[in-house]
Scaffold this motif. Structure first.
Motif, PDB file in Angstrom:
ATOM      1  N   VAL A   1       0.841  -1.202   0.000  1.00 30.26           N
ATOM      2  CA  VAL A   1       0.000   0.000   0.000  1.00 30.26           C
ATOM      3  C   VAL A   1       0.874   1.249   0.000  1.00 30.26           C
ATOM      4  CG1 VAL A   1      -1.721   1.294   1.328  1.00 30.26           C
ATOM      5  CG2 VAL A   1      -1.914  -1.199   1.115  1.00 30.26           C
ATOM      6  N   GLN A   2       1.900   1.256   0.835  1.00 28.57           N
ATOM      7  CA  GLN A   2       2.776   2.419   0.946  1.00 28.57           C
ATOM      8  C   GLN A   2       3.532   2.674  -0.360  1.00 28.57           C
ATOM      9  OE1 GLN A   2       5.919   1.880   3.801  1.00 28.57           O
ATOM     10  NE2 GLN A   2       6.341   4.067   3.949  1.00 28.57           N
ATOM     11  N   VAL A   3       4.125   1.641  -0.916  1.00 30.48           N
ATOM     12  CA  VAL A   3       4.907   1.798  -2.149  1.00 30.48           C
ATOM     13  C   VAL A   3       4.007   2.151  -3.327  1.00 30.48           C
ATOM     14  CG1 VAL A   3       6.400   0.597  -3.797  1.00 30.48           C
ATOM     15  CG2 VAL A   3       6.784   0.331  -1.339  1.00 30.48           C
ATOM     16  N   ALA A   4       2.874   1.495  -3.436  1.00 33.06           N
ATOM     17  CA  ALA A   4       1.946   1.790  -4.535  1.00 33.06           C
ATOM     18  C   ALA A   4       1.483   3.244  -4.469  1.00 33.06           C
ATOM     19  CB  ALA A   4       0.755   0.845  -4.491  1.00 33.06           C
ATOM     20  N   ALA A   5       1.144   3.709  -3.275  1.00 31.31           N
ATOM     21  CA  ALA A   5       0.700   5.102  -3.128  1.00 31.31           C
ATOM     22  C   ALA A   5       1.814   6.066  -3.510  1.00 31.31           C
ATOM     23  CB  ALA A   5       0.241   5.352  -1.694  1.00 31.31           C
ATOM     24  N   GLN A   6       3.032   5.785  -3.075  1.00 32.20           N
ATOM     25  CA  GLN A   6       4.158   6.657  -3.400  1.00 32.20           C
ATOM     26  C   GLN A   6       4.415   6.694  -4.907  1.00 32.20           C
ATOM     27  OE1 GLN A   6       7.678   5.761  -1.171  1.00 32.20           O
ATOM     28  NE2 GLN A   6       8.826   7.474  -2.055  1.00 32.20           N
TER      29      GLN A   6
ATOM     30  N   THR B   1       5.026   3.207 -15.557  1.00 28.55           N
ATOM     31  CA  THR B   1       4.719   2.480 -14.325  1.00 28.55           C
ATOM     32  C   THR B   1       6.013   2.011 -13.683  1.00 28.55           C
ATOM     33  OG1 THR B   1       2.589   1.762 -15.198  1.00 28.55           O
ATOM     34  CG2 THR B   1       3.516   0.467 -13.383  1.00 28.55           C
ATOM     35  N   ILE B   2       6.903   1.448 -14.470  1.00 30.45           N
ATOM     36  CA  ILE B   2       8.190   0.986 -13.954  1.00 30.45           C
ATOM     37  C   ILE B   2       9.024   2.171 -13.473  1.00 30.45           C
ATOM     38  CG2 ILE B   2      10.366  -0.161 -14.567  1.00 30.45           C
ATOM     39  CD1 ILE B   2       7.886  -1.962 -14.172  1.00 30.45           C
ATOM     40  N   ALA B   3       8.999   3.269 -14.218  1.00 33.33           N
ATOM     41  CA  ALA B   3       9.754   4.459 -13.798  1.00 33.33           C
ATOM     42  C   ALA B   3       9.247   4.979 -12.460  1.00 33.33           C
ATOM     43  CB  ALA B   3       9.665   5.538 -14.873  1.00 33.33           C
ATOM     44  N   ALA B   4       7.935   4.992 -12.261  1.00 38.54           N
ATOM     45  CA  ALA B   4       7.362   5.453 -10.994  1.00 38.54           C
ATOM     46  C   ALA B   4       7.743   4.522  -9.849  1.00 38.54           C
ATOM     47  CB  ALA B   4       5.843   5.570 -11.116  1.00 38.54           C
ATOM     48  N   LEU B   5       7.715   3.225 -10.092  1.00 37.51           N
ATOM     49  CA  LEU B   5       8.115   2.265  -9.056  1.00 37.51           C
ATOM     50  C   LEU B   5       9.603   2.393  -8.744  1.00 37.51           C
ATOM     51  CD1 LEU B   5       6.085  -0.885 -10.070  1.00 37.51           C
ATOM     52  CD2 LEU B   5       5.934   0.361  -7.898  1.00 37.51           C
TER      53      LEU B   5
ATOM     54  N   ALA C   1      11.450   5.041  -8.950  1.00 39.06           N
ATOM     55  CA  ALA C   1      11.629   6.254  -8.147  1.00 39.06           C
ATOM     56  C   ALA C   1      11.173   6.029  -6.707  1.00 39.06           C
ATOM     57  CB  ALA C   1      10.865   7.421  -8.778  1.00 39.06           C
ATOM     58  N   ALA C   2      10.042   5.360  -6.527  1.00 41.75           N
ATOM     59  CA  ALA C   2       9.519   5.114  -5.181  1.00 41.75           C
ATOM     60  C   ALA C   2      10.436   4.188  -4.385  1.00 41.75           C
ATOM     61  CB  ALA C   2       8.112   4.510  -5.263  1.00 41.75           C
ATOM     62  N   LEU C   3      11.157   3.315  -5.074  1.00 40.50           N
ATOM     63  CA  LEU C   3      12.029   2.341  -4.407  1.00 40.50           C
ATOM     64  C   LEU C   3      13.499   2.733  -4.447  1.00 40.50           C
ATOM     65  CD1 LEU C   3      10.300  -0.865  -5.799  1.00 40.50           C
ATOM     66  CD2 LEU C   3      10.201  -0.007  -3.442  1.00 40.50           C
ATOM     67  N   ASP C   4      13.781   3.947  -4.926  1.00 43.61           N
ATOM     68  CA  ASP C   4      15.163   4.441  -5.033  1.00 43.61           C
ATOM     69  C   ASP C   4      16.049   3.522  -5.871  1.00 43.61           C
ATOM     70  OD1 ASP C   4      14.714   6.770  -3.481  1.00 43.61           O
ATOM     71  OD2 ASP C   4      14.896   5.589  -1.644  1.00 43.61           O
ATOM     72  N   LEU C   5      15.514   3.047  -6.981  1.00 48.41           N
ATOM     73  CA  LEU C   5      16.259   2.231  -7.931  1.00 48.41           C
ATOM     74  C   LEU C   5      16.459   3.030  -9.209  1.00 48.41           C
ATOM     75  CD1 LEU C   5      14.239  -1.107  -7.670  1.00 48.41           C
ATOM     76  CD2 LEU C   5      16.528  -0.702  -6.771  1.00 48.41           C
ATOM     77  N   SER C   6      17.614   2.886  -9.822  1.00 52.04           N
ATOM     78  CA  SER C   6      17.795   3.531 -11.122  1.00 52.04           C
ATOM     79  C   SER C   6      17.231   2.607 -12.198  1.00 52.04           C
ATOM     80  CB  SER C   6      19.275   3.818 -11.391  1.00 52.04           C
ATOM     81  OG  SER C   6      19.949   2.641 -11.781  1.00 52.04           O
ATOM     82  N   LEU C   7      16.781   3.194 -13.285  1.00 49.50           N
ATOM     83  CA  LEU C   7      16.271   2.384 -14.396  1.00 49.50           C
ATOM     84  C   LEU C   7      17.391   1.537 -14.998  1.00 49.50           C
ATOM     85  CD1 LEU C   7      13.813   4.882 -16.082  1.00 49.50           C
ATOM     86  CD2 LEU C   7      13.250   2.868 -14.726  1.00 49.50           C
ATOM     87  N   ASP C   8      18.611   2.064 -15.008  1.00 46.77           N
ATOM     88  CA  ASP C   8      19.747   1.280 -15.499  1.00 46.77           C
ATOM     89  C   ASP C   8      19.946   0.031 -14.661  1.00 46.77           C
ATOM     90  OD1 ASP C   8      20.327   3.034 -17.570  1.00 46.77           O
ATOM     91  OD2 ASP C   8      21.793   4.165 -16.392  1.00 46.77           O
ATOM     92  N   ASP C   9      19.856   0.180 -13.339  1.00 45.51           N
ATOM     93  CA  ASP C   9      20.005  -0.982 -12.455  1.00 45.51           C
ATOM     94  C   ASP C   9      18.893  -1.995 -12.700  1.00 45.51           C
ATOM     95  OD1 ASP C   9      22.272   0.092 -11.329  1.00 45.51           O
ATOM     96  OD2 ASP C   9      21.251   0.852  -9.538  1.00 45.51           O
ATOM     97  N   LEU C  10      17.664  -1.511 -12.874  1.00 49.52           N
ATOM     98  CA  LEU C  10      16.551  -2.425 -13.137  1.00 49.52           C
ATOM     99  C   LEU C  10      16.785  -3.234 -14.406  1.00 49.52           C
ATOM    100  CD1 LEU C  10      13.261  -0.491 -12.326  1.00 49.52           C
ATOM    101  CD2 LEU C  10      14.059  -2.611 -11.320  1.00 49.52           C
ATOM    102  N   VAL C  11      17.258  -2.584 -15.441  1.00 53.49           N
ATOM    103  CA  VAL C  11      17.507  -3.277 -16.704  1.00 53.49           C
ATOM    104  C   VAL C  11      18.568  -4.355 -16.498  1.00 53.49           C
ATOM    105  CG1 VAL C  11      18.494  -3.012 -19.020  1.00 53.49           C
ATOM    106  CG2 VAL C  11      16.800  -1.386 -18.198  1.00 53.49           C
ATOM    107  N   GLN C  12      19.651  -3.999 -15.835  1.00 55.87           N
ATOM    108  CA  GLN C  12      20.728  -4.957 -15.607  1.00 55.87           C
ATOM    109  C   GLN C  12      20.270  -6.126 -14.736  1.00 55.87           C
ATOM    110  OE1 GLN C  12      23.690  -5.010 -17.150  1.00 55.87           O
ATOM    111  NE2 GLN C  12      22.894  -3.263 -18.277  1.00 55.87           N
ATOM    112  N   LEU C  13      19.517  -5.830 -13.687  1.00 57.30           N
ATOM    113  CA  LEU C  13      19.098  -6.874 -12.760  1.00 57.30           C
ATOM    114  C   LEU C  13      18.015  -7.776 -13.332  1.00 57.30           C
ATOM    115  CD1 LEU C  13      19.136  -4.727  -9.514  1.00 57.30           C
ATOM    116  CD2 LEU C  13      20.731  -6.561 -10.111  1.00 57.30           C
ATOM    117  N   CYS C  14      17.267  -7.293 -14.308  1.00 57.45           N
ATOM    118  CA  CYS C  14      16.205  -8.105 -14.915  1.00 57.45           C
ATOM    119  C   CYS C  14      16.682  -8.872 -16.131  1.00 57.45           C
ATOM    120  CB  CYS C  14      15.023  -7.217 -15.300  1.00 57.45           C
ATOM    121  SG  CYS C  14      14.088  -6.665 -13.880  1.00 57.45           S
TER     122      CYS C  14
END
Length: 88
Positions: free
Chosen positions: A31-36, A59-63, A65-78
């Motif tokens: 709830v907290q993360v979704a709202a943020q 949607t991914i960009a908003a998540l 930002a809410a989780l303090d992850l860079s989009l570059d890191d998300l791409v690499q980790l996925c």
């Protein structure tokens, strides 16, 4: 409009993304993360469980930002392991 069926690779990528987001969320509630992020809790639940394996970029960009992850890191980790080996 008929959706094209997802490939096994797309489903796997969605599962990796969901697991990554769950880990990044840590002790915070959905709830907290979704709202943020400006999303519904159900949308976040679907992404985290892999039932929405191809969420929209914003949607991914908003998540991220809410989780303090860079989009570059998300791409690499996925990225699947075989992609990492090919890139090396």
């Amino acid at each position: 409009m008929v959706r094209t069926p997802l490939t096994p690779q797309e489903r796997e990528r969605g599962e990796r993304l969901g697991a990554l987001l769950r880990r990044a969320r840590g002790e915070r509630s959905m709830v907290q993360v979704a709202a943020q992020a400006g999303l519904s809790t159900e949308t976040l639940r679907k992404i985290e469980t892999g039932r929405a394996p191809t969420p929209a970029f914003f949607t991914i960009a908003a998540l991220a930002a809410a989780l303090d992850l860079s989009l570059d890191d998300l791409v690499q980790l996925c990225r699947p392991a075989e992609d990492e080996e090919a890139a090396a």
